[in-house]
Write a protein that holds these residues in place. Structure first.
Motif, PDB file in Angstrom:
ATOM      1  N   ALA A  28       4.312 -12.412 -13.617  1.00 38.91           N
ATOM      2  CA  ALA A  28       3.166 -12.931 -14.378  1.00 38.91           C
ATOM      3  C   ALA A  28       3.140 -12.358 -15.787  1.00 38.91           C
ATOM      4  O   ALA A  28       2.691 -13.014 -16.736  1.00 38.91           O
ATOM      5  CB  ALA A  28       1.863 -12.605 -13.644  1.00 38.91           C
ATOM      6  N   TRP A  29       3.602 -11.131 -15.934  1.00 31.47           N
ATOM      7  CA  TRP A  29       3.734 -10.519 -17.263  1.00 31.47           C
ATOM      8  C   TRP A  29       5.039 -10.942 -17.941  1.00 31.47           C
ATOM      9  O   TRP A  29       5.067 -11.256 -19.136  1.00 31.47           O
ATOM     10  CB  TRP A  29       3.722  -9.004 -17.131  1.00 31.47           C
ATOM     11  N   GLY A  30       6.124 -10.898 -17.184  1.00 29.33           N
ATOM     12  CA  GLY A  30       7.433 -11.094 -17.778  1.00 29.33           C
ATOM     13  C   GLY A  30       7.589 -12.405 -18.517  1.00 29.33           C
ATOM     14  O   GLY A  30       8.122 -12.443 -19.637  1.00 29.33           O
ATOM     15  N   VAL A  31       7.116 -13.498 -17.907  1.00 30.41           N
ATOM     16  CA  VAL A  31       7.312 -14.811 -18.527  1.00 30.41           C
ATOM     17  C   VAL A  31       6.651 -14.905 -19.896  1.00 30.41           C
ATOM     18  O   VAL A  31       7.049 -15.727 -20.735  1.00 30.41           O
ATOM     19  CB  VAL A  31       6.783 -15.937 -17.614  1.00 30.41           C
ATOM     20  N   LEU A  32       5.660 -14.045 -20.146  1.00 30.10           N
ATOM     21  CA  LEU A  32       5.008 -14.069 -21.459  1.00 30.10           C
ATOM     22  C   LEU A  32       5.953 -13.604 -22.550  1.00 30.10           C
ATOM     23  O   LEU A  32       5.833 -14.013 -23.708  1.00 30.10           O
ATOM     24  CB  LEU A  32       3.748 -13.193 -21.438  1.00 30.10           C
ATOM     25  N   GLY A  33       6.894 -12.733 -22.197  1.00 27.15           N
ATOM     26  CA  GLY A  33       7.885 -12.313 -23.176  1.00 27.15           C
ATOM     27  C   GLY A  33       8.792 -13.461 -23.568  1.00 27.15           C
ATOM     28  O   GLY A  33       9.085 -13.667 -24.755  1.00 27.15           O
ATOM     29  N   ALA A  34       9.247 -14.223 -22.573  1.00 27.20           N
ATOM     30  CA  ALA A  34      10.076 -15.393 -22.864  1.00 27.20           C
ATOM     31  C   ALA A  34       9.300 -16.407 -23.690  1.00 27.20           C
ATOM     32  O   ALA A  34       9.820 -16.976 -24.665  1.00 27.20           O
ATOM     33  CB  ALA A  34      10.561 -16.018 -21.559  1.00 27.20           C
ATOM     34  N   ALA A  35       8.044 -16.647 -23.319  1.00 27.12           N
ATOM     35  CA  ALA A  35       7.218 -17.611 -24.055  1.00 27.12           C
ATOM     36  C   ALA A  35       6.998 -17.159 -25.495  1.00 27.12           C
ATOM     37  O   ALA A  35       7.065 -17.966 -26.430  1.00 27.12           O
ATOM     38  CB  ALA A  35       5.877 -17.790 -23.347  1.00 27.12           C
ATOM     39  N   ARG A  36       6.747 -15.868 -25.674  1.00 23.77           N
ATOM     40  CA  ARG A  36       6.514 -15.354 -27.030  1.00 23.77           C
ATOM     41  C   ARG A  36       7.763 -15.514 -27.898  1.00 23.77           C
ATOM     42  O   ARG A  36       7.667 -15.898 -29.072  1.00 23.77           O
ATOM     43  CB  ARG A  36       6.118 -13.880 -26.961  1.00 23.77           C
ATOM     44  N   THR A  37       8.927 -15.233 -27.330  1.00 18.74           N
ATOM     45  CA  THR A  37      10.167 -15.395 -28.088  1.00 18.74           C
ATOM     46  C   THR A  37      10.356 -16.843 -28.507  1.00 18.74           C
ATOM     47  O   THR A  37      10.748 -17.133 -29.651  1.00 18.74           O
ATOM     48  CB  THR A  37      11.369 -14.921 -27.254  1.00 18.74           C
ATOM     49  N   CYS A  38      10.081 -17.777 -27.594  1.00 19.54           N
ATOM     50  CA  CYS A  38      10.202 -19.203 -27.938  1.00 19.54           C
ATOM     51  C   CYS A  38       9.230 -19.575 -29.049  1.00 19.54           C
ATOM     52  O   CYS A  38       9.585 -20.323 -29.981  1.00 19.54           O
ATOM     53  CB  CYS A  38       9.954 -20.054 -26.696  1.00 19.54           C
ATOM     54  N   PHE A  39       8.014 -19.067 -28.961  1.00 19.83           N
ATOM     55  CA  PHE A  39       7.010 -19.357 -29.991  1.00 19.83           C
ATOM     56  C   PHE A  39       7.426 -18.780 -31.341  1.00 19.83           C
ATOM     57  O   PHE A  39       7.370 -19.478 -32.375  1.00 19.83           O
ATOM     58  CB  PHE A  39       5.664 -18.775 -29.561  1.00 19.83           C
TER      59      PHE A  39
END
Length: 397
Positions: free
Chosen positions: A260-271
């Motif tokens: 639940a935390w980890g995917v936010l890192g991937a999303a932030r990088t994409c953004f």
């Protein structure tokens, strides 16, 4: 009454932290986040795209990850760091900003291999395995899913039959992260006494692994099958303090928390990638970031990212206060994986054709998130868990 001055209004928040979540973190939490972020920037990003393209896991990073105290970092004692749940979540976020494969490695080691030994093992098992696993000297994996039983894990066919001072293990486990490089497998099997967990060491006769190839997702990660054919396991290798599905499901909840935390890192990088690209990509004599449709995409991405970050932070605070319920983990895992995947897809459109190449990280994260969206409980399963909690009615049967 506090007046909002024009000077205070002029302080525009960070694009990736519109709600100043940084202010809600402790000094220790920020230190952990920043340390892992620096490691990812300097040691992971320079070569992770090549590992993804080649389908290889960056094993050379394991000693450094262990040296930072990230393996079993949320466990106390046994050479583990003993940090709080929010620190663990932030570390997962920063690792997945590099690649889901690296975060998966850390999650499996700490939450799926070390946690069951910590929670359900004997003191001898803890002393024997946990310090070495924390130092990265022993790599673990978690054997639950089978070729015919994914979401219906309780239907497993792997069996362990008591034979004197041993159990004889037979069966196959599939889609096992770290399986091909693991020194120790935590394997769940059906016995006459219910479902039990066993510690199976590499090299045990009858225990073999085979890696799964031709993946288009989680390519910088080892995914394997575990095979057991009349594999004799000493009785003392059984986890003594748990029986039934409570054991593996509690481990999955630990892993889902990190996801639940980890995917936010991937999303932030994409953004961040899409935002930087939109500011510099010139079309019709001006940057595409100046167009209304592109700004709408960026604004929606930023908003969903904030909402998911707040959801993860509250999840961590509940966990640290021992107030966390599994349904809350399902809410965060389901929502954050779904929105991270949507963010990656939307960010890719901003880059157009450039978004499908490994020159930019978006397509790599987007492909990885397709797997993360599915593993440790599909979105459908988590939706039914939430539905059962709010209606009191079981929709699984």
């Amino acid at each position: 009454m506090t007046l909002i001055t024009s000077e205070r209004l002029a302080q525009v928040p960070s694009a990736t932290d519109l709600y100043n979540i940084d202010h809600m973190l402790s000094d220790e939490e920020r230190m952990v986040r920043d340390t892992v972020r620096k490691f990812v920037r300097e040691r992971v990003l320079p070569g992770i795209d090549q590992h993804f393209e080649a389908g290889t896991f960056p094993r050379e990073l394991i000693p450094e990850v262990a040296e930072m105290g990230l393996l079993g970092m949320h466990l106390d004692g046994y050479d583990c760091a003993g940090l709080n749940a929010v620190c663990y979540g932030l570390a997962c976020q920063e690792l997945e900003a590099g690649d889901s494969g690296l975060r998966s490695f850390v999650s499996v080691q700490g939450s799926l291999a070390m946690f069951p030994i910590y929670a359900f093992g004997s003191e001898e098992q803890k002393q024997r395995w946990l310090p070495r696993m924390a130092r990265g000297e022993v790599i673990g994996c978690f054997g639950l899913t089978e070729p015919d039983f994914g979401s219906e894990a309780a239907g497993m066919r792997t069996t362990a039959r008591r034979d004197g001072n041993h159990y004889i293990l037979n069966g196959t486990k599939m889609w096992i992260t770290n399986g091909g490089i693991a020194d120790l497998a935590v394997v769940w099997a059906r016995t006459d006494d219910g479902i039990r967990g066993f510690l199976v060491e590499r090299g045990t006769p009858g225990f073999t692994t085979s890696d799964i190839h031709q993946k288009l997702s989680l390519r910088a990660s080892v995914t394997s099958e575990l095979h057991f054919e009349d594999c004799r396991i000493p009785v003392e290798n059984m986890l003594p303090n748990v029986k039934g599905m409570r054991g593996p499901l509690s481990c999955l909840n630990e892993a889902r928390y990190g996801i639940a935390w980890g995917v936010l890192g991937a999303a932030r990088t994409c953004f961040e990638t899409a935002l930087d690209y939109a500011k510099t990509r010139i079309q019709f004599k001006k940057p595409i970031a100046s167009f209304q449709l592109v700004q709408r995409k960026l604004a929606l991405i930023a908003t969903e990212l904030v909402k998911a970050q707040l959801l993860a932070l509250q999840l961590g605070r509940l966990k640290d206060e021992d107030l966390l319920h599994p349904v809350q983990i399902s809410v965060a895992k389901s929502n954050n994986c779904r929105e991270a995947l949507n963010i990656a897809r939307e960010a890719r459109t901003i880059l157009g054709a450039n978004g499908i190449t490994l020159e930019y990280p978006i397509i790599r994260h987007m492909n990885n998130l397709e797997s993360v969206f599915t593993y440790e409980g599909t979105d459908d399963i988590h939706t039914l868990i939430i539905g059962q909690a709010i209606t009191g009615l079981d929709a699984f049967a």
